[in-house]
Every structure is written in C-alpha cells, then in structure tokens.
Design an enzyme around this catalytic site. Structure first.
Site, PDB file in Angstrom:
ATOM      1  N   LYS A  57      19.024   1.348 -38.609  1.00 37.50           N
ATOM      2  CA  LYS A  57      18.760   0.379 -37.550  1.00 37.50           C
ATOM      3  C   LYS A  57      18.398   1.156 -36.296  1.00 37.50           C
ATOM      4  O   LYS A  57      18.727   2.337 -36.161  1.00 37.50           O
ATOM      5  CB  LYS A  57      20.003  -0.472 -37.278  1.00 37.50           C
ATOM      6  CG  LYS A  57      19.716  -1.836 -36.681  1.00 37.50           C
ATOM      7  CD  LYS A  57      19.255  -2.832 -37.727  1.00 37.50           C
ATOM      8  CE  LYS A  57      19.134  -4.234 -37.157  1.00 37.50           C
ATOM      9  NZ  LYS A  57      18.831  -5.224 -38.195  1.00 37.50           N
ATOM     10  N   GLY A  96      22.460 -23.183 -34.084  1.00 34.33           N
ATOM     11  CA  GLY A  96      21.302 -22.331 -33.830  1.00 34.33           C
ATOM     12  C   GLY A  96      20.138 -22.723 -34.706  1.00 34.33           C
ATOM     13  O   GLY A  96      20.158 -22.505 -35.916  1.00 34.33           O
ATOM     14  N   VAL A  97      19.122 -23.346 -34.101  1.00 30.48           N
ATOM     15  CA  VAL A  97      17.960 -23.789 -34.885  1.00 30.48           C
ATOM     16  C   VAL A  97      16.688 -23.138 -34.341  1.00 30.48           C
ATOM     17  O   VAL A  97      15.710 -23.789 -34.014  1.00 30.48           O
ATOM     18  CB  VAL A  97      17.825 -25.330 -34.914  1.00 30.48           C
ATOM     19  CG1 VAL A  97      18.816 -25.923 -35.865  1.00 30.48           C
ATOM     20  CG2 VAL A  97      17.997 -25.939 -33.525  1.00 30.48           C
ATOM     21  N   GLY A  98      16.750 -21.815 -34.249  1.00 25.74           N
ATOM     22  CA  GLY A  98      15.563 -21.045 -33.904  1.00 25.74           C
ATOM     23  C   GLY A  98      14.684 -20.877 -35.128  1.00 25.74           C
ATOM     24  O   GLY A  98      14.566 -21.781 -35.962  1.00 25.74           O
ATOM     25  N   VAL A 103      14.985 -19.164 -37.957  1.00 26.34           N
ATOM     26  CA  VAL A 103      15.642 -19.289 -39.259  1.00 26.34           C
ATOM     27  C   VAL A 103      16.291 -20.658 -39.418  1.00 26.34           C
ATOM     28  O   VAL A 103      16.103 -21.348 -40.422  1.00 26.34           O
ATOM     29  CB  VAL A 103      16.691 -18.175 -39.452  1.00 26.34           C
ATOM     30  CG1 VAL A 103      17.496 -18.397 -40.738  1.00 26.34           C
ATOM     31  CG2 VAL A 103      16.017 -16.816 -39.494  1.00 26.34           C
TER      32      VAL A 103
END
Length: 370
Positions: A89, A189-191, A193
C-alpha cells in the site's frame, strides 16, 4: 536450491509490527512537494499489489501507522482472493483537493517505478482513474487506469458485486438460502460502492435502508430506486430493524460500543465494503459473543483488487467477474471453518490466508533453471 525466507504473520497494529514488513520506503521530492510512504508487507505470493491513498494526515507517524496497517491487510486480502500477489500500500500525505498536481503524481510514479515491480499501485481514497493514467506515464507498475489508457476503469462495480456475494453467503448461513429477497439491509455510505450494492440488492428483492452524510449521494440512490428508505444517521438506520448491516464508508466503524448497539438492534450479520471495519483486535470476538455473523471486510470487498489484478493480463470484465463470483464460496468456507473450530470468522479467514501463503511460498524452493 535456496530456502524460502521466513514469513511473519499477525494482523495487529502499531510500529512494533514494522519487522513484519519486507520493505518500507519514504518518498520525498522537494520540487513538487511530494511526501509519500510505500509499504510492502509481503511478496511471498508475488509482487505486492495495493492502492495509493492521498490523504491529509496530521502527522507522518499517523501516515506510517495507516500504510503499515493497510499493506498488511492487502496481504491477506490478495491471498484470500486467490491472487498471485502479495500485499502493499502507499500513502501520499496532503490534501488531494489542493496539493494534487501532474508533477507531484509523476514524481510519485517515478518512486513506484524505482522499486522495479515489487510494488504495483492502484486507486484508493483520494486517487482516481485519471490519476493512475498520470502516474503510469512514469512506469508500467500501475493498474486502475482508464480504458482509453489500456486499463479496466472504475473498480467499484466488482467491489460491490463481491460484497453482494458475501451477503449471499451470510444469508445462506443464517436462513438456509443464498438470497436477500425479503431481507432488510442497512447500508451506511452510498458512494461508488454502496450505490452499486443498492442496485444488486434491489434486483434480488431486498428491502434497503440507506444513510450517508452526503445528501447528493442519497439523492442519486433515490433517483434510481425511489423505494429505498433513507435514515438521517446510523442510529436511525438501525432502529429501522435491519437484518444485515453494511458499512460502506470509512473504516473503524465497528467498535465495542457499536457492537452493543448492533446487538440491541437485532442485527444478524455485518457485510460491507469499507476497509478495516474493526476498530481494534478483539471486536471480532465481541461480535461472535453477541451472536452477530461477521463477514470479514478484506474478503468480501476484494472484487476491486481482483479487477485491477486482471488488468495486468489484458483486462476481461467477464473473467474478472467470474473470479469475483468466487467470493461467495470463499466466505462460505470461512463460515464453515469458524463453525467447526469455534472461532470468529475473522480468525478463520486469517488462518486460511496464512495457510495459502505458507504453502505457495514453499514452491520457490524449486529451482527452475536460469
């Protein structure tokens, strides 16, 4: 014949785990202002693969903590996804809205290239497909590029698909059938993905309640699915009575306190797209003791890394989707091992990953000639 190097495992936090990483590189370019850290946790299965996070960390120490933890998690994620990649990462320290420039990204690309293919990067928080196209101008070890640049584009499609497969495995474990039809799913969270997960759940006949701090994101979901319920916050979402809770925003969402709240609300399972959902080691045991089935995040959200890995071989969406479909079987296997051995699913997942890493790494003792 050379002996394989010893492997160091353990998914714990802190600088005391630095010895478990193969290589940590600090990158600084004075001209562009680039400050970055690249962490390679393991190359036992192959070149380390993991995204680049661009984030305004309050200190270099905080950035180091994050990149060490994230890279370690990628080792386990890639192993459980069946990929021939180790874990790595990178983090770029700064505000992507203010500090991101072409020159800075290209300087970063040169640091990635200097590692000679030991680390392959991709998108993460604060970096996007167009950024990968810029970084790739300085070297070949970049995935998540745009289709125009020979890449696979947005990986959120298969990330959401993998989370959905994990949910199907949860449903089978809890209710005997791998379907979410009629079940109440709460998504925080509905970004990119989360919104695509709503599409899949709606198609399967699930009842969905969502919450997000972004009104725009909620409006986008409601425009496509007016039947979806909206909660003001997570507390309100849980009061709606959800069967499966799906954290799809920031990490660290599962704490000692939230575990108690989830248990009181009657949540049966947790399966979401967010990374590093457990705030600290031990939360998985609290979930187990509370009767909540936890689908390990690094298993079910691996569709994205499966996609970018496929890009290295000439991207085929159908081939990558077929690989992501296997997340269902892997999650089932984890639940089965957890049940047989009386351990939390997160512990079972780690054991399966570590077994694969150890077994495959032994193959490097076989001499292939010059």
């Amino acid at each position: 014949m050379t002996e394989p190097s010893p492997l160091v495992f353990g998914r714990t936090h802190g600088h005391d785990q630095l010895s478990g990483h193969e290589q940590v590189v600090f990158c600084h370019d004075r001209f562009t202002g680039l400050r970055a850290i690249i962490a390679i946790h393991s190359t036992a299965l192959g070149p380390a693969l993991g995204g680049t996070r661009f984030y305004p960390y309050h200190s270099e120490e905080a950035a180091l903590d994050d990149v060490l933890d994230l890279s370690r998690g990628m080792t386990y994620k890639n192993a459980l996804a069946g990929l021939d990649h180790g874990g790595g990462k990178a983090v770029i320290i700064g505000d992507p809205e203010k500090d991101k420039t072409e020159a800075l990204l290209r300087a970063y690309g040169r640091f990635v290239a200097s590692l000679g293919g030991r680390y392959i990067t991709a998108c993460d928080v604060g970096t996007y497909v167009q950024d990968m196209d810029v970084i790739a101008r300085e070297g070949q070890w970049v995935t998540g590029r745009s289709p125009a640049a020979g890449g696979a584009g947005d990986s959120s499609v298969l990330t959401a698909f993998g989370v959905y497969q994990g949910m199907r495995a949860c449903a089978e474990r809890l209710w005997g059938e791998p379907t979410l039809s009629g079940r109440q799913i709460g998504i925080a969270g509905v970004g990119k993905v989360g919104s695509k997960l709503v599409d899949l759940l709606a198609e399967d006949g699930a009842r969905v309640t969502v919450t997000d701090i972004s009104g725009t994101a909620v409006d986008h979901v409601r425009s496509a699915h007016p039947e979806v319920n909206v909660a003001d916050d997570i507390e309100a979402l849980l009061k709606a009575g959800v069967d499966i809770y799906s954290p799809c925003a920031l990490g660290g969402a599962l704490t000692d306190d939230t575990t108690a709240t989830l248990a009181t609300a009657g949540v049966r399972a947790i399966c979401g797209g967010a990374n590093n959902q457990l705030q600290h080691p031990g939360v998985e045991k609290l979930l187990e003791d509370s009767g909540i089935l936890y689908a390990p995040d690094y298993v079910v959200n691996s569709g994205g890394v499966i996609q970018v890995s496929d890009e290295l071989h000439g991207f085929s969406f159908e081939r990558a989707k077929g690989k992501a479909m296997q997340i269902f079987d892997v999650t089932r296997r984890i639940f089965a091992l957890a049940g047989d051995e009386g351990i939390p699913p997160a512990v079972a997942a780690d054991r399966i990953a570590e077994r694969r890493i150890t077994e495959i790494s032994q193959l490097y003792g076989i001499y292939l000639g010059k």
